[in-house]
Design an enzyme around this catalytic site. Structure first.
Site, short mmCIF file in Angstrom:
data_model
loop_
_atom_site.label_atom_id
_atom_site.label_comp_id
_atom_site.label_asym_id
_atom_site.label_seq_id
_atom_site.Cartn_x
_atom_site.Cartn_y
_atom_site.Cartn_z
N CYS A 111 -6.03 -3.69 -1.03
CA CYS A 111 -5.72 -4.16 -2.39
C CYS A 111 -4.72 -3.38 -3.14
O CYS A 111 -4.52 -2.17 -2.64
CB CYS A 111 -7.12 -4.06 -3.20
SG CYS A 111 -7.76 -2.66 -3.65
N CYS B 66 -5.82 0.12 -3.72
CA CYS B 66 -6.20 1.12 -2.54
C CYS B 66 -4.88 1.86 -2.08
O CYS B 66 -4.45 2.89 -2.04
CB CYS B 66 -6.75 0.36 -1.44
SG CYS B 66 -8.33 -0.42 -1.91
#
Length: 79
Positions: free
Chosen positions: A10, A13
């Site tokens: 994501c 991240c």
């Protein structure tokens, strides 16, 4: 130093990984940075919310994006 960024890919991240690499460059600390995207491996660390940050086998952050000052402090604690 071993640093693992836990997350399935994501945006948050990716941001944590980018910040970690920036901080390491700024403070000139050598480290092996690994991105862990496998859910089973992430769960083994006890992390239920990503992103997660693991330094030298210890979970330091889970479920949020730490700022650069936080990351620097966490890395220096493990030196």
């Amino acid at each position: 130093m071993e640093i693992k960024v836990l997350g399935t890919g994501c945006q948050k991240c990716k941001e944590v990984e980018k910040l970690v690499r920036e901080v390491l460059a700024e403070i000139n600390v050598p480290a092996n940075v690994e991105k862990v995207e496998d859910i089973a491996q992430i769960v083994q660390y006890g992390v239920m919310l990503t992103p997660g940050l693991v330094i030298n086998g210890k979970v330091k952050v889970s479920g949020r994006v730490p700022n650069k000052a936080d990351i620097k402090k966490l890395i220096e604690e493990e030196k």
